[in-house]
Design a protein around this motif. Structure first.
Motif, PDB file in Angstrom:
ATOM      1  N   LEU A 161     -31.426  10.361  27.768  1.00 34.20           N
ATOM      2  CA  LEU A 161     -30.085  10.174  26.487  1.00 34.20           C
ATOM      3  C   LEU A 161     -28.843  10.709  27.333  1.00 34.20           C
ATOM      4  O   LEU A 161     -27.982   9.880  27.087  1.00 34.20           O
ATOM      5  N   LEU A 162     -28.901  11.646  28.222  1.00 36.52           N
ATOM      6  CA  LEU A 162     -27.728  11.994  28.647  1.00 36.52           C
ATOM      7  C   LEU A 162     -27.266  10.987  29.792  1.00 36.52           C
ATOM      8  O   LEU A 162     -25.992  11.332  30.433  1.00 36.52           O
ATOM      9  N   PHE A 185     -23.113  14.933  30.187  1.00 35.30           N
ATOM     10  CA  PHE A 185     -22.733  13.843  29.559  1.00 35.30           C
ATOM     11  C   PHE A 185     -21.434  13.314  29.747  1.00 35.30           C
ATOM     12  O   PHE A 185     -20.534  14.370  29.286  1.00 35.30           O
ATOM     13  N   ASN A 186     -21.104  12.175  30.176  1.00 35.38           N
ATOM     14  CA  ASN A 186     -19.764  11.856  30.179  1.00 35.38           C
ATOM     15  C   ASN A 186     -19.548  10.450  29.744  1.00 35.38           C
ATOM     16  O   ASN A 186     -20.357   9.332  30.016  1.00 35.38           O
ATOM     17  N   VAL A 231     -16.009  13.988  27.412  1.00 36.76           N
ATOM     18  CA  VAL A 231     -16.515  13.074  26.537  1.00 36.76           C
ATOM     19  C   VAL A 231     -15.044  12.651  25.710  1.00 36.76           C
ATOM     20  O   VAL A 231     -14.362  13.187  25.697  1.00 36.76           O
ATOM     21  N   THR A 232     -15.386  11.446  25.137  1.00 36.47           N
ATOM     22  CA  THR A 232     -14.345  10.775  24.571  1.00 36.47           C
ATOM     23  C   THR A 232     -14.583  10.533  23.148  1.00 36.47           C
ATOM     24  O   THR A 232     -15.651   9.942  22.830  1.00 36.47           O
ATOM     25  N   LEU A 233     -14.042  11.337  22.221  1.00 36.98           N
ATOM     26  CA  LEU A 233     -14.654  11.362  21.066  1.00 36.98           C
ATOM     27  C   LEU A 233     -14.151  10.244  20.021  1.00 36.98           C
ATOM     28  O   LEU A 233     -12.843   9.711  20.102  1.00 36.98           O
ATOM     29  N   VAL A 234     -15.104   9.575  19.340  1.00 39.02           N
ATOM     30  CA  VAL A 234     -15.009   8.407  18.463  1.00 39.02           C
ATOM     31  C   VAL A 234     -14.949   8.811  16.963  1.00 39.02           C
ATOM     32  O   VAL A 234     -16.198   9.092  16.542  1.00 39.02           O
TER      33      VAL A 234
END
Length: 524
Positions: A240-241, A302-303, A320-323
């Motif tokens: 997953l990561l 996680f990136n 991380v980039t939040l959506v």
């Protein structure tokens, strides 16, 4: 002279008092309106439709009939209807083609194969076929494993040291237990797929003629999850990561016996899963609180992009980039529309305008569902970005005109506060407009929770997270959860579980899994 001197002071006093009372009156009116909105919204949620789909007759601001009409679609004809009926009759064949078939033939005996008219012999002219689906209920039987031990008679006669050779036998899933791989799989599937609590399973087994206390069933579940399924879970977590796009959500859970916590405390089940165009991986993670440190730890290393709702705890995740989720934004305007009284025509129009902006974006997404990520990215910049710019200007314009604590004010405030996240889906064509994928994945747990209500211990909640992760990932990869769990409990006790490559071969998306683990295709 004294009355004249006191008169301006009195006037000033009464003026200030009147202004103060006016402010208090406005505050109480706003509070009353808020309570009325909450009451109407509560009534709608309790007795109204739960769907968030917008009635096409309700909104006409941006989606006029001219916009939705499609001249290329032909009117239905008699030929079209006939074709559809033929197609429906063919569905039976497609539905049954992958099921095993047992054929029972009915023939006349030799004595009956005589013509009633002339007495001549009858011959087979044709056949009539009737198909039925036969359901075979679960069965319970004892499987006895007998292992033979061998020795050499020559050595025995001559008093030589006799070598003892024992036949190989598969290791049990639980040493010293009656549990078999199928029994373990059945118990877990009944609870975590079919929603049958252990106390009902206990009664269910009694009707098969065997008494297994629910405590024993619970022990099987805990042991199987912690000893064997945890290995698969951890391997899935590693995969997953490595992904670029994930979704996350969380829901409440009650755990009765936790150290230093009352039984009424709220605990949380967190969910993490892969995106639309990736191998389905669905993982649950039990934690005592909703603190942002939990997703931060789970997603360490996680990136990439993470689809989330408006919860601020996700802000603590680094790298991380939040959506954001447009479904939540649209839901706010839907609730605002439901909360408004019929007399509030002006605010009703404003709520419809905000909802229409959201619907416009969803209309574009629906048209792009079959597009490639590159096409989706370019068309979003061309069509969705102007809609968002207009929506952003509309939000800034409406902010000072609407009561902040009203349902409409909350909807506007949510969109403005979440704007950076809500704009995130424009960055990559692989991203989705909302976080509904995570909400759908956490729904099986929510439905199951209604059946078994709570977990007794933290260990039970952790085991539930592991088992739900295995069965939900199996379902999304086209596997039969019962057959897959049975296969895992047969293989894991008899293999080197430290070998990551061998564990990879057992993961739900592995191409090396036996065919019986897979759900038969409805059509070839």
């Amino acid at each position: 002279m004294e009355n004249t001197a006191q008169s301006p002071k009195a006037m000033e006093y009464y003026k200030e008092r009147a202004e103060k009372l006016q402010l208090e009156k406005e505050a109480l009116e706003a509070k009353l309106k808020w309570y009325e909105e909450q009451f109407r919204l509560s009534q709608r949620q309790r007795f109204g439709s739960s769907s968030e789909k917008t009635n096409p007759d309700q909104l006409s601001l941006f989606n006029e009939a001219e916009d939705t009409a499609d001249s290329t679609i032909e009117e239905p004809t008699v030929d079209t209807i006939t074709y559809k009926r033929k197609k429906q009759r063919g569905q039976r064949k497609l539905m049954l083609e992958n099921l095993p078939t047992e054929t029972i033939e009915y023939r006349l005996s030799e004595e009956e194969q005589v013509c009633s008219c002339c007495g001549g012999d009858l011959h087979e002219m044709s056949t009539e076929v009737r198909k039925e689906i036969e359901v075979i209920p679960a069965q319970v039987k004892v499987k006895e494993h007998v292992r033979y031990v061998y020795s050499c008679r020559h050595c025995e006669r001559h008093e030589i040291e006799t070598p003892i050779v024992t036949a190989t036998m598969p290791a049990p899933v639980i040493p010293g237990s009656l549990a078999s791989p199928s029994a373990m799989a059945y118990t877990m599937t009944q609870k975590y797929v079919e929603g049958m609590p252990l106390y009902r399973q206990e009664k269910h087994l009694e009707r098969f003629g065997i008494s297994i206390p629910r405590q024993t069933l619970a022990n099987w579940t805990l042991y199987g999850a912690k000893t064997w399924l945890r290995l698969v879970y951890d391997q899935m977590h590693k995969h997953l990561l490595e992904r670029d796009i994930l979704h996350s959500d969380e829901t409440t859970l009650q755990v009765l016996s936790e150290p230093d916590r009352p039984a009424t405390s709220k605990s949380y089940m967190w969910l993490y899963r892969t995106g639309k165009d990736d191998t389905p991986i669905v993982l649950y993670d039990y934690k005592q609180t909703r603190a942002g440190k939990h997703p931060s730890r789970f997603l360490a290393n996680f990136n990439g992009y993470l689809h989330v709702d408006g919860y601020a705890g996700y802000n603590k995740i680094s790298g991380v980039t939040l959506v954001g989720c447009w479904a939540h934004a649209r839901r706010k305007f839907t609730e605002a529309l439901k909360a408004l009284p019929d007399s509030a025509e002006l605010f009703s129009v404003k709520a419809k305008e905000g909802l229409a902006f959201c619907n416009q974006l969803y209309t574009i997404e629906h048209e792009l569902k079959d597009a490639s990520p590159e096409e989706r990215y370019n068309i979003r910049l061309e069509r969705s970005q102007p809609v968002m710019e207009a929506f952003s200007a509309w939000l800034r314009e409406q902010t000072p005109r609407v009561l902040p604590k009203s349902a409409l004010g909350e909807a506007i405030k949510y969109c403005r506060n979440q704007w950076e996240r809500l704009s995130g889906f424009l960055r990559d064509g692989r991203l989705e407009i909302d976080n509904n994928r995570a909400e759908r994945s956490i729904k099986p747990f929510v439905i199951g929770r209604k059946a078994w209500l709570f977990s007794n211990t933290a260990k039970g909640a952790e085991s539930s997270a592991i088992i739900y992760s295995i069965v939900e990932t199996a379902k999304e990869n086209g596997l039969n959860p019962f057959n897959y769990l049975s296969y895992l409990f047969e293989e894991l006790p008899n293999m080197d579980t430290t070998d990551a490559n061998k564990l990879d071969q057992l993961l739900p998306w592995s191409q090396t899994l036996p065919e019986e683990c897979r759900v038969p295709n409805k059509s070839k």
